[in-house]
Scaffold this motif. Structure first.
Motif, PDB file in Angstrom:
ATOM      1  N   THR A 208     -77.957   4.037 -11.050  1.00 27.63           N
ATOM      2  CA  THR A 208     -78.694   2.940 -11.660  1.00 27.63           C
ATOM      3  C   THR A 208     -77.985   2.514 -12.937  1.00 27.63           C
ATOM      4  N   SER A 209     -78.515   1.531 -13.634  1.00 30.48           N
ATOM      5  CA  SER A 209     -77.929   1.089 -14.896  1.00 30.48           C
ATOM      6  C   SER A 209     -78.269   2.090 -15.996  1.00 30.48           C
ATOM      7  N   LEU A 210     -77.528   2.031 -17.082  1.00 26.49           N
ATOM      8  CA  LEU A 210     -77.831   2.899 -18.216  1.00 26.49           C
ATOM      9  C   LEU A 210     -79.232   2.640 -18.752  1.00 26.49           C
ATOM     10  N   GLU A 211     -79.583   1.363 -18.865  1.00 27.43           N
ATOM     11  CA  GLU A 211     -80.894   1.005 -19.401  1.00 27.43           C
ATOM     12  C   GLU A 211     -82.010   1.589 -18.547  1.00 27.43           C
ATOM     13  N   SER A 212     -81.856   1.475 -17.227  1.00 30.36           N
ATOM     14  CA  SER A 212     -82.876   2.008 -16.321  1.00 30.36           C
ATOM     15  C   SER A 212     -82.929   3.526 -16.404  1.00 30.36           C
ATOM     16  N   LEU A 213     -81.751   4.163 -16.493  1.00 29.85           N
ATOM     17  CA  LEU A 213     -81.704   5.629 -16.589  1.00 29.85           C
ATOM     18  C   LEU A 213     -82.408   6.102 -17.856  1.00 29.85           C
ATOM     19  N   PHE A 214     -82.094   5.475 -18.979  1.00 28.74           N
ATOM     20  CA  PHE A 214     -82.719   5.882 -20.243  1.00 28.74           C
ATOM     21  C   PHE A 214     -84.234   5.729 -20.195  1.00 28.74           C
ATOM     22  N   SER A 215     -84.691   4.629 -19.658  1.00 33.68           N
ATOM     23  CA  SER A 215     -86.128   4.321 -19.712  1.00 33.68           C
ATOM     24  C   SER A 215     -86.961   5.180 -18.771  1.00 33.68           C
ATOM     25  N   SER A 217     -86.035   8.496 -17.651  1.00 33.45           N
ATOM     26  CA  SER A 217     -85.681   9.921 -17.616  1.00 33.45           C
ATOM     27  C   SER A 217     -86.431  10.744 -18.660  1.00 33.45           C
ATOM     28  N   HIS A 218     -87.010  11.851 -18.196  1.00 35.63           N
ATOM     29  CA  HIS A 218     -87.598  12.827 -19.113  1.00 35.63           C
ATOM     30  C   HIS A 218     -86.500  13.619 -19.823  1.00 35.63           C
ATOM     31  N   ILE A 219     -85.383  13.800 -19.126  1.00 36.58           N
ATOM     32  CA  ILE A 219     -84.235  14.520 -19.666  1.00 36.58           C
ATOM     33  C   ILE A 219     -82.996  13.672 -19.426  1.00 36.58           C
ATOM     34  N   VAL A 220     -82.149  13.525 -20.444  1.00 37.89           N
ATOM     35  CA  VAL A 220     -80.860  12.839 -20.305  1.00 37.89           C
ATOM     36  C   VAL A 220     -79.770  13.842 -20.632  1.00 37.89           C
ATOM     37  N   LEU A 241     -84.920   3.380 -25.863  1.00 33.61           N
ATOM     38  CA  LEU A 241     -85.287   3.140 -24.466  1.00 33.61           C
ATOM     39  C   LEU A 241     -85.908   4.370 -23.809  1.00 33.61           C
ATOM     40  N   MET A 242     -85.637   5.548 -24.353  1.00 34.38           N
ATOM     41  CA  MET A 242     -86.114   6.784 -23.731  1.00 34.38           C
ATOM     42  C   MET A 242     -87.613   6.959 -23.959  1.00 34.38           C
ATOM     43  N   PRO A 243     -88.292   7.616 -23.022  1.00 34.46           N
ATOM     44  CA  PRO A 243     -89.717   7.907 -23.220  1.00 34.46           C
ATOM     45  C   PRO A 243     -89.928   8.799 -24.444  1.00 34.46           C
ATOM     46  N   LYS A 244     -91.043   8.659 -25.105  1.00 37.43           N
ATOM     47  CA  LYS A 244     -91.354   9.508 -26.255  1.00 37.43           C
ATOM     48  C   LYS A 244     -91.399  10.968 -25.808  1.00 37.43           C
ATOM     49  N   GLY A 245     -90.730  11.827 -26.545  1.00 36.78           N
ATOM     50  CA  GLY A 245     -90.692  13.252 -26.210  1.00 36.78           C
ATOM     51  C   GLY A 245     -89.577  13.642 -25.270  1.00 36.78           C
TER      52      GLY A 245
END
Length: 354
Positions: A208-215, A217-220, A241-245
């Motif tokens: 997927t795109s980076l933006e989609s991956l960041f948004s 994923s619980h873990i990157v 873009l990442m989820p909180k936590g």
């Protein structure tokens, strides 16, 4: 062939001496059997220097044919010109990354460069999972509590990896190993790589795109090389873009992360966990004992103050199997440089960059 071996540690000397002895015996046996490929290849002798290769220490290389270097040796233009004047014709990196080498200048000076593109990728992949599991289940904190007779569970709450979405950036050999381990845990895996792996796609891995991956994923977790394009890939915008936590893991190269953005995200609570085996300015710290020193790097010291940050000193590669493979492949690279035509350049074993 004389090789100056920089940033040498005792464990490396042991492994490289054993690998060189094994190679010498094998070549002697081939010569005894009149195997043509064993003829004309000079023996390789190492001189081990414990300090880094820099423009200052490069003066030691007079009379050597090649240098063998590691991740924090400095092979900028200034160092390379001194190596060239000393007669160095080859740089053998005993690591996969080569961001510490000015490749253009090396090419200009006709100094060839080789690296170890793949050495037990499972080694770094397993360390990646060790960081994830330790941060999540807080086993390092539990160990210290129990040693003190404290069996209280408050503050040790973790989460189940099963069904969590993990974003893997970089799907080379290490990234692939991480993906397969994560699949074994029952994780949902999203990937980003400019050059998607077709075999992984056939196995059902989703790119997927980076933006989609960041948004999502619980873990990157980062498994890509450090280039001009990937420098500070993790920054204020990507973290937002990442989820909180979310959890961030880096076992690749320190320069992929903007440390100050990570610190701000930790302070605000947006990042819930950070696991680092690498650090952008690690050359001044890692692989040495600074326990009696006042560490002057305020950014690094600030990172260590967070209870949800775990830092290891670039030990992801550090297993018996990986060290043995690194030694064997590095020797093969040097043999190729010396003219051993039985070795194929750019295969899984031997890779010359320039």
């Amino acid at each position: 062939m004389k090789v100056a071996f920089f940033s040498a540690k005792p464990y490396e000397e042991t492994v490289f001496k054993a690998a060189a002895l094994s190679l010498e015996k094998a070549l002697s046996s081939e010569k005894a059997l009149s195997v043509e490929k064993a003829e004309g290849i000079p023996p390789i002798s190492f001189t081990y220097f414990p300090h880094q290769l820099t423009a200052e220490t490069a003066l030691l290389c007079q009379g050597y044919d090649a240098v063998c270097v590691f991740v924090n040796d400095e092979l900028n233009a200034k160092t390379l010109y001194i190596l060239h004047e000393a007669g160095i014709k080859h740089i053998a990196l005993r690591c996969a990354g080569f961001n510490n080498v000015d490749i253009a200048t090396a090419h200009e000076l006709n100094i060839s460069v080789s690296r170890v593109p793949a050495y037990s990728p499972e080694t770094v992949a397993e360390h990646t999972l060790a960081l994830i599991l330790t941060l999540n289940r807080k086993t390092h904190k539990a160990y210290n509590r129990v040693k003190e007779g404290n069996f209280e569970l408050s503050g040790l709450l973790g989460f189940t990896l099963h069904n969590k979405t993990v974003g893997v950036i970089g799907t080379g050999r290490i990234g692939q190993s991480v993906i397969r381990i994560l699949k074994g845990f029952g994780c949902n895996v999203l990937c980003y790589d400019p050059y998607p792996n077709e075999q992984l796609k056939q196995e059902g891995v989703v790119y997927t795109s980076l933006e989609s991956l960041f948004s999502q994923s619980h873990i990157v977790t980062l498994h890509c090389p450090l280039t001009e394009q990937s420098y500070h890939l993790i920054n204020e915008s990507s973290i937002a873009l990442m989820p909180k936590g979310a959890m961030l893991i880096n076992t690749s190269r320190g320069g992929l992360i903007d440390d100050k953005s990570v610190i701000n995200a930790l302070k605000s609570g947006h990042l819930g966990y950070v696991g680092l085996d690498v650090y952008e300015r690690e050359s001044e710290l890692f692989f040495s004992d600074h326990s009696q020193d006042i560490i002057q790097d305020d950014v690094f010291q600030r990172l260590l103050t967070f209870p949800n940050v775990l830092v290891t000193g670039h030990q992801g590669f550090f297993t018996k199997e990986a060290l043995s493979e690194i030694a064997t492949i590095t020797l093969d690279n040097l043999r190729f440089f010396a003219g051993d035509s039985s070795l194929n350049v750019n295969n899984n074993m031997v890779q010359h960059i320039t």
